[in-house]
Motif scaffolding. Structure first.
Motif, PDB file in Angstrom:
ATOM      1  N   THR A 142       0.808  -1.228   0.000  1.00 33.21           N
ATOM      2  CA  THR A 142       0.000   0.000   0.000  1.00 33.21           C
ATOM      3  C   THR A 142       0.836   1.270   0.000  1.00 33.21           C
ATOM      4  OG1 THR A 142      -0.131  -0.235   2.405  1.00 33.21           O
ATOM      5  CG2 THR A 142      -2.009  -1.039   1.126  1.00 33.21           C
ATOM      6  N   ASN A 143       2.116   1.177   0.389  1.00 37.16           N
ATOM      7  CA  ASN A 143       2.939   2.395   0.421  1.00 37.16           C
ATOM      8  C   ASN A 143       4.216   2.308  -0.408  1.00 37.16           C
ATOM      9  OD1 ASN A 143       4.823   0.957   2.078  1.00 37.16           O
ATOM     10  ND2 ASN A 143       3.798   1.660   3.944  1.00 37.16           N
ATOM     11  N   VAL A 144       4.506   1.139  -0.989  1.00 35.64           N
ATOM     12  CA  VAL A 144       5.772   0.995  -1.706  1.00 35.64           C
ATOM     13  C   VAL A 144       5.836   1.896  -2.936  1.00 35.64           C
ATOM     14  CG1 VAL A 144       5.084  -0.988  -3.147  1.00 35.64           C
ATOM     15  CG2 VAL A 144       7.491  -0.694  -2.503  1.00 35.64           C
ATOM     16  N   GLY A 145       4.681   2.158  -3.567  1.00 34.64           N
ATOM     17  CA  GLY A 145       4.680   3.062  -4.717  1.00 34.64           C
ATOM     18  C   GLY A 145       5.116   4.462  -4.333  1.00 34.64           C
ATOM     19  N   LEU A 146       4.638   4.930  -3.188  1.00 32.61           N
ATOM     20  CA  LEU A 146       5.041   6.247  -2.685  1.00 32.61           C
ATOM     21  C   LEU A 146       6.537   6.279  -2.396  1.00 32.61           C
ATOM     22  CD1 LEU A 146       4.268   9.080  -1.508  1.00 32.61           C
ATOM     23  CD2 LEU A 146       3.928   7.908   0.690  1.00 32.61           C
ATOM     24  N   LEU A 147       7.037   5.201  -1.803  1.00 30.33           N
ATOM     25  CA  LEU A 147       8.471   5.128  -1.504  1.00 30.33           C
ATOM     26  C   LEU A 147       9.299   5.161  -2.781  1.00 30.33           C
ATOM     27  CD1 LEU A 147       9.947   4.795   1.308  1.00 30.33           C
ATOM     28  CD2 LEU A 147       7.479   4.507   1.370  1.00 30.33           C
ATOM     29  N   GLN A 148       8.858   4.428  -3.792  1.00 27.56           N
ATOM     30  CA  GLN A 148       9.551   4.453  -5.084  1.00 27.56           C
ATOM     31  C   GLN A 148       9.603   5.859  -5.650  1.00 27.56           C
ATOM     32  OE1 GLN A 148       7.334   1.350  -7.342  1.00 27.56           O
ATOM     33  NE2 GLN A 148       9.353   0.739  -8.041  1.00 27.56           N
ATOM     34  N   GLU A 149       8.450   6.499  -5.638  1.00 24.45           N
ATOM     35  CA  GLU A 149       8.333   7.832  -6.237  1.00 24.45           C
ATOM     36  C   GLU A 149       9.214   8.853  -5.530  1.00 24.45           C
ATOM     37  OE1 GLU A 149       4.981  11.380  -6.586  1.00 24.45           O
ATOM     38  OE2 GLU A 149       4.350   9.352  -6.033  1.00 24.45           O
ATOM     39  N   LYS A 150       9.227   8.804  -4.196  1.00 30.65           N
ATOM     40  CA  LYS A 150       9.899   9.846  -3.418  1.00 30.65           C
ATOM     41  C   LYS A 150      11.381   9.569  -3.164  1.00 30.65           C
ATOM     42  CE  LYS A 150       6.147  12.317  -2.751  1.00 30.65           C
ATOM     43  NZ  LYS A 150       5.980  13.624  -3.457  1.00 30.65           N
ATOM     44  N   THR A 151      11.768   8.281  -3.061  1.00 30.53           N
ATOM     45  CA  THR A 151      13.153   7.983  -2.681  1.00 30.53           C
ATOM     46  C   THR A 151      14.034   7.582  -3.850  1.00 30.53           C
ATOM     47  OG1 THR A 151      12.843   5.600  -2.251  1.00 30.53           O
ATOM     48  CG2 THR A 151      12.300   7.144  -0.454  1.00 30.53           C
TER      49      THR A 151
END
Length: 226
Positions: A185-194
Motif C-alpha cells: 500500500t505504500n511501496v509506490g510512494l516510496l519508489q516515487e519519493k526515494t
C-alpha cells in the motif's frame, strides 16, 4: 519497466519458500521477529539454502535489544559468520554501535573482512545512530554494500525525507534499502519519493510471523509497474 528488487525478511522456513514462490528477489533469514530479528538456527538456514534458488542473506545478531555487544557476543558473531559462510549464503546482515551511539568502526570492519567476499548489509541499528549522514560515510568506509533503514523513524513513510536524502548522498556507492513498515500500500510512494532500487518487507499481514504470499506478489507487482 522498472527493475526494482524486493527482499523479504523471513522468520521461518515456510516464509522463505513463500517469498521465493511469489517473486521475491532475496530472502533475509532471521529468528525472533518480536526482537527485530536475531541469528537464525543453523539447521534451518542449511535447509533454506537447499530449498532456495534466490539469494539468501543471513542476520548475525546474538540477541535483541541494543547494538552494543560484549566481547563474548562479538566472538559469537565472528563464529557465526565463519559457520554460515560454509553454506554459501549470499550476504550477511549485522550492525554494531559503540556506547555513544556511533558506528563501531573497528568491530564492523573486522566482521566485513571476515565475511569477504560475501557482501554485508548494515541493518536497522542505523536507525538509532548519531548524525545519520556522517554515519552513512562511516558505513561505506567499513565496506558494507547495503544499508537497511527506515530513515531513522518508526516506519519508512515517516522517514521518507531522510531516505530520499540518503539515496542522493549515497550516489550509487552503497544501496539504500528502505525497510520498516513497508507494504504494497505504500511501496509506490516510496519508489516515487526515494528512487531507491531495493526494498525490504516482512510481508506479514497478521499477528503471526509468516509471510503472506499475496502480499509478496502485490509488493513485487508494484515494484515492476511503469
Amino acid at each position: 519497466m522498472k527493475n526494482d528488487k524486493l527482499e523479504i525478511a523471513c522468520f521461518n522456513l515456510e516464509s522463505a519458500i513463500i517469498a521465493q514462490t511469489n517473486g521475491a528477489d532475496r530472502v533475509e533469514l532471521c529468528a525472533s521477529m518480536k526482537e527485530g530479528g536475531t541469528t537464525p538456527d543453523f539447521r534451518i538456514t542449511e535447509q533454506a539454502r537447499k530449498e532456495l534458488s534466490v539469494d539468501l542473506n543471513v542476520m548475525i545478531r546474538p540477541r535483541g535489544g541494543d547494538f552494543v555487544y560484549t566481547n563474548a557476543e562479538f566472538e559469537q558473531m565472528k563464529e557465526e559468520i565463519i559457520a554460515f559462510k560454509r553454506l554459501n549464503i549470499d550476504g550477511f546482515v549485522f550492525g554494531i554501535l559503540d556506547k555513544e551511539g556511533n558506528i563501531n568502526i573497528e568491530q564492523n570492519s573486522e566482521l566485513v573482512a571476515l565475511a569477504s567476499p560475501t557482501p554485508c548489509t548494515f541493518h536497522r541499528a542505523f536507525d538509532v545512530v548519531n548524525n545519520v549522514y556522517q554515519s552513512l560515510e562511516t558505513v561505506i568506509d567499513c565496506g558494507f554494500k547495503t544499508i537497511l533503514t527506515s530513515g531513522q523513524e518508526q516506519n519508512v513513510v515517516e522517514g521518507i525525507v531522510v531516505l530520499a536524502e540518503l539515496v542522493v548522498k549515497a550516489n550509487g556507492r552503497i544501496t539504500i534499502m528502505p525497510g520498516g513498515g513497508l507494504r504494497s500500500t505504500n511501496v509506490g510512494l516510496l519508489q516515487e519519493k526515494t528512487k531507491a532500487v531495493f526494498y525490504h518487507s516482512s510481508a506479514v499481514t497478521d499477528s503471526g510471523e509468516t509471510a503472506n504470499g499475496d502480499e509478496v506478489k502485490a509488493l513485487k507487482r508494484k515494484l515492476e509497474c511503469i
